[in-house]
Design a protein around this motif. Structure first.
Motif, PDB file in Angstrom:
ATOM      1  N   THR A 142       0.852  -1.174   0.000  1.00 52.79           N
ATOM      2  CA  THR A 142       0.000   0.000   0.000  1.00 52.79           C
ATOM      3  C   THR A 142       0.891   1.228   0.000  1.00 52.79           C
ATOM      4  O   THR A 142       1.929   1.260   0.659  1.00 52.79           O
ATOM      5  CB  THR A 142      -0.930   0.039   1.229  1.00 52.79           C
ATOM      6  N   GLY A 143       0.515   2.197  -0.749  1.00 57.72           N
ATOM      7  CA  GLY A 143       1.269   3.437  -0.806  1.00 57.72           C
ATOM      8  C   GLY A 143       2.456   3.354  -1.735  1.00 57.72           C
ATOM      9  O   GLY A 143       2.822   2.290  -2.242  1.00 57.72           O
ATOM     10  N   LEU A 144       3.043   4.483  -1.968  1.00 60.80           N
ATOM     11  CA  LEU A 144       4.158   4.586  -2.902  1.00 60.80           C
ATOM     12  C   LEU A 144       5.376   3.809  -2.424  1.00 60.80           C
ATOM     13  O   LEU A 144       5.989   3.057  -3.189  1.00 60.80           O
ATOM     14  CB  LEU A 144       4.524   6.063  -3.106  1.00 60.80           C
ATOM     15  N   VAL A 145       5.717   3.947  -1.160  1.00 57.65           N
ATOM     16  CA  VAL A 145       6.903   3.267  -0.626  1.00 57.65           C
ATOM     17  C   VAL A 145       6.725   1.752  -0.687  1.00 57.65           C
ATOM     18  O   VAL A 145       7.646   1.019  -1.063  1.00 57.65           O
ATOM     19  CB  VAL A 145       7.208   3.741   0.810  1.00 57.65           C
ATOM     20  N   GLY A 146       5.553   1.268  -0.346  1.00 61.57           N
ATOM     21  CA  GLY A 146       5.290  -0.168  -0.401  1.00 61.57           C
ATOM     22  C   GLY A 146       5.395  -0.711  -1.811  1.00 61.57           C
ATOM     23  O   GLY A 146       5.956  -1.792  -2.034  1.00 61.57           O
ATOM     24  N   GLU A 147       4.868   0.031  -2.780  1.00 64.12           N
ATOM     25  CA  GLU A 147       4.955  -0.418  -4.163  1.00 64.12           C
ATOM     26  C   GLU A 147       6.399  -0.434  -4.654  1.00 64.12           C
ATOM     27  O   GLU A 147       6.791  -1.336  -5.387  1.00 64.12           O
ATOM     28  CB  GLU A 147       4.109   0.490  -5.055  1.00 64.12           C
ATOM     29  N   ILE A 148       7.173   0.542  -4.259  1.00 65.26           N
ATOM     30  CA  ILE A 148       8.578   0.575  -4.665  1.00 65.26           C
ATOM     31  C   ILE A 148       9.337  -0.594  -4.049  1.00 65.26           C
ATOM     32  O   ILE A 148      10.139  -1.249  -4.724  1.00 65.26           O
ATOM     33  CB  ILE A 148       9.230   1.927  -4.306  1.00 65.26           C
ATOM     34  N   ILE A 149       9.077  -0.892  -2.789  1.00 68.30           N
ATOM     35  CA  ILE A 149       9.755  -2.012  -2.132  1.00 68.30           C
ATOM     36  C   ILE A 149       9.418  -3.331  -2.820  1.00 68.30           C
ATOM     37  O   ILE A 149      10.308  -4.143  -3.106  1.00 68.30           O
ATOM     38  CB  ILE A 149       9.410  -2.055  -0.622  1.00 68.30           C
ATOM     39  N   VAL A 150       8.146  -3.550  -3.102  1.00 72.20           N
ATOM     40  CA  VAL A 150       7.727  -4.776  -3.785  1.00 72.20           C
ATOM     41  C   VAL A 150       8.359  -4.847  -5.169  1.00 72.20           C
ATOM     42  O   VAL A 150       8.849  -5.902  -5.593  1.00 72.20           O
ATOM     43  CB  VAL A 150       6.182  -4.851  -3.876  1.00 72.20           C
ATOM     44  N   SER A 151       8.398  -3.731  -5.870  1.00 73.08           N
ATOM     45  CA  SER A 151       8.984  -3.703  -7.210  1.00 73.08           C
ATOM     46  C   SER A 151      10.486  -3.969  -7.171  1.00 73.08           C
ATOM     47  O   SER A 151      11.014  -4.674  -8.031  1.00 73.08           O
ATOM     48  CB  SER A 151       8.714  -2.355  -7.871  1.00 73.08           C
ATOM     49  N   VAL A 152      11.180  -3.407  -6.202  1.00 72.31           N
ATOM     50  CA  VAL A 152      12.622  -3.628  -6.088  1.00 72.31           C
ATOM     51  C   VAL A 152      12.909  -5.095  -5.788  1.00 72.31           C
ATOM     52  O   VAL A 152      13.808  -5.700  -6.385  1.00 72.31           O
ATOM     53  CB  VAL A 152      13.246  -2.710  -5.010  1.00 72.31           C
ATOM     54  N   ILE A 153      12.144  -5.683  -4.891  1.00 76.47           N
ATOM     55  CA  ILE A 153      12.335  -7.106  -4.583  1.00 76.47           C
ATOM     56  C   ILE A 153      12.060  -7.956  -5.818  1.00 76.47           C
ATOM     57  O   ILE A 153      12.818  -8.881  -6.132  1.00 76.47           O
ATOM     58  CB  ILE A 153      11.463  -7.529  -3.381  1.00 76.47           C
ATOM     59  N   GLY A 154      10.995  -7.652  -6.534  1.00 77.32           N
ATOM     60  CA  GLY A 154      10.688  -8.383  -7.766  1.00 77.32           C
ATOM     61  C   GLY A 154      11.768  -8.213  -8.819  1.00 77.32           C
ATOM     62  O   GLY A 154      12.138  -9.162  -9.515  1.00 77.32           O
ATOM     63  N   ALA A 155      12.308  -6.997  -8.946  1.00 72.43           N
ATOM     64  CA  ALA A 155      13.382  -6.754  -9.911  1.00 72.43           C
ATOM     65  C   ALA A 155      14.651  -7.497  -9.511  1.00 72.43           C
ATOM     66  O   ALA A 155      15.367  -8.019 -10.380  1.00 72.43           O
ATOM     67  CB  ALA A 155      13.647  -5.259 -10.029  1.00 72.43           C
ATOM     68  N   CYS A 156      14.943  -7.554  -8.219  1.00 74.07           N
ATOM     69  CA  CYS A 156      16.102  -8.327  -7.754  1.00 74.07           C
ATOM     70  C   CYS A 156      15.932  -9.797  -8.094  1.00 74.07           C
ATOM     71  O   CYS A 156      16.894 -10.461  -8.518  1.00 74.07           O
ATOM     72  CB  CYS A 156      16.302  -8.143  -6.254  1.00 74.07           C
ATOM     73  N   VAL A 157      14.737 -10.311  -7.945  1.00 74.01           N
ATOM     74  CA  VAL A 157      14.457 -11.707  -8.312  1.00 74.01           C
ATOM     75  C   VAL A 157      14.663 -11.906  -9.809  1.00 74.01           C
ATOM     76  O   VAL A 157      15.262 -12.897 -10.242  1.00 74.01           O
ATOM     77  CB  VAL A 157      13.032 -12.124  -7.882  1.00 74.01           C
ATOM     78  N   CYS A 158      14.203 -10.950 -10.614  1.00 77.12           N
ATOM     79  CA  CYS A 158      14.381 -11.053 -12.069  1.00 77.12           C
ATOM     80  C   CYS A 158      15.852 -10.995 -12.458  1.00 77.12           C
ATOM     81  O   CYS A 158      16.289 -11.751 -13.330  1.00 77.12           O
ATOM     82  CB  CYS A 158      13.610  -9.940 -12.778  1.00 77.12           C
ATOM     83  N   ILE A 159      16.619 -10.121 -11.834  1.00 73.11           N
ATOM     84  CA  ILE A 159      18.049 -10.033 -12.128  1.00 73.11           C
ATOM     85  C   ILE A 159      18.745 -11.328 -11.733  1.00 73.11           C
ATOM     86  O   ILE A 159      19.560 -11.873 -12.474  1.00 73.11           O
ATOM     87  CB  ILE A 159      18.681  -8.821 -11.419  1.00 73.11           C
ATOM     88  N   TRP A 160      18.399 -11.855 -10.564  1.00 68.90           N
ATOM     89  CA  TRP A 160      18.985 -13.111 -10.102  1.00 68.90           C
ATOM     90  C   TRP A 160      18.644 -14.244 -11.073  1.00 68.90           C
ATOM     91  O   TRP A 160      19.521 -15.034 -11.450  1.00 68.90           O
ATOM     92  CB  TRP A 160      18.482 -13.429  -8.700  1.00 68.90           C
ATOM     93  N   ALA A 161      17.375 -14.335 -11.474  1.00 68.10           N
ATOM     94  CA  ALA A 161      16.951 -15.391 -12.393  1.00 68.10           C
ATOM     95  C   ALA A 161      17.634 -15.227 -13.749  1.00 68.10           C
ATOM     96  O   ALA A 161      18.041 -16.215 -14.372  1.00 68.10           O
ATOM     97  CB  ALA A 161      15.437 -15.374 -12.554  1.00 68.10           C
ATOM     98  N   GLY A 162      17.777 -13.988 -14.200  1.00 66.21           N
ATOM     99  CA  GLY A 162      18.463 -13.743 -15.467  1.00 66.21           C
ATOM    100  C   GLY A 162      19.912 -14.175 -15.422  1.00 66.21           C
ATOM    101  O   GLY A 162      20.435 -14.735 -16.391  1.00 66.21           O
ATOM    102  N   ARG A 163      20.556 -13.955 -14.302  1.00 65.80           N
ATOM    103  CA  ARG A 163      21.953 -14.395 -14.143  1.00 65.80           C
ATOM    104  C   ARG A 163      22.052 -15.908 -14.192  1.00 65.80           C
ATOM    105  O   ARG A 163      22.977 -16.468 -14.779  1.00 65.80           O
ATOM    106  CB  ARG A 163      22.531 -13.888 -12.830  1.00 65.80           C
ATOM    107  N   LYS A 164      21.113 -16.584 -13.548  1.00 68.35           N
ATOM    108  CA  LYS A 164      21.150 -18.046 -13.519  1.00 68.35           C
ATOM    109  C   LYS A 164      20.830 -18.641 -14.893  1.00 68.35           C
ATOM    110  O   LYS A 164      21.399 -19.653 -15.279  1.00 68.35           O
ATOM    111  CB  LYS A 164      20.148 -18.592 -12.492  1.00 68.35           C
ATOM    112  N   LEU A 165      19.926 -18.011 -15.637  1.00 65.17           N
ATOM    113  CA  LEU A 165      19.521 -18.549 -16.930  1.00 65.17           C
ATOM    114  C   LEU A 165      20.539 -18.282 -18.033  1.00 65.17           C
ATOM    115  O   LEU A 165      20.708 -19.123 -18.931  1.00 65.17           O
ATOM    116  CB  LEU A 165      18.177 -17.954 -17.345  1.00 65.17           C
ATOM    117  N   PHE A 166      21.202 -17.148 -17.993  1.00 60.92           N
ATOM    118  CA  PHE A 166      22.035 -16.736 -19.130  1.00 60.92           C
ATOM    119  C   PHE A 166      23.533 -16.805 -18.860  1.00 60.92           C
ATOM    120  O   PHE A 166      24.318 -16.205 -19.557  1.00 60.92           O
ATOM    121  CB  PHE A 166      21.646 -15.329 -19.583  1.00 60.92           C
ATOM    122  N   ARG A 167      23.943 -17.551 -17.878  1.00 59.07           N
ATOM    123  CA  ARG A 167      25.379 -17.740 -17.646  1.00 59.07           C
ATOM    124  C   ARG A 167      25.782 -19.136 -17.932  1.00 59.07           C
ATOM    125  O   ARG A 167      25.203 -20.076 -17.984  1.00 59.07           O
ATOM    126  CB  ARG A 167      25.736 -17.400 -16.211  1.00 59.07           C
TER     127      ARG A 167
END
Length: 79
Positions: free
Chosen positions: A54-79
């Motif tokens: 809820t709120g701007l800060v909450g959405e940013i936190i959720v988005s950052v965590i999701g982006a970190c997961v995507c970066i991690w998954a991208g590293r595992k898939l493309f290395r």
């Protein structure tokens, strides 16, 4: 329409933050795209465990965590 543009901006910000957190040495454009994707991934992951942002800060936190997961998954898939 404003909500969609706002979501894209939050995703871009989250991608930039996540790229710095994860020490990503890719281009800024790739981090922004991963941040936008991460905002959707974060929403899904948090929804699966019964949490919501809820709120701007909450959405940013959720988005950052999701982006970190995507970066991690991208590293595992493309290395």
């Amino acid at each position: 329409m404003f909500g969609f543009i706002f979501s894209l901006l939050i995703g871009a910000l989250a991608g930039s933050i996540a790229g710095r957190i994860m020490g990503s040495e890719t281009s800024a454009l790739r981090n922004i795209v991963l941040g936008i994707l991460g905002s959707f991934v974060g929403g899904i992951l948090f929804g699966l465990v019964g949490l919501s942002a809820t709120g701007l800060v909450g959405e940013i936190i959720v988005s950052v965590i999701g982006a970190c997961v995507c970066i991690w998954a991208g590293r595992k898939l493309f290395r």
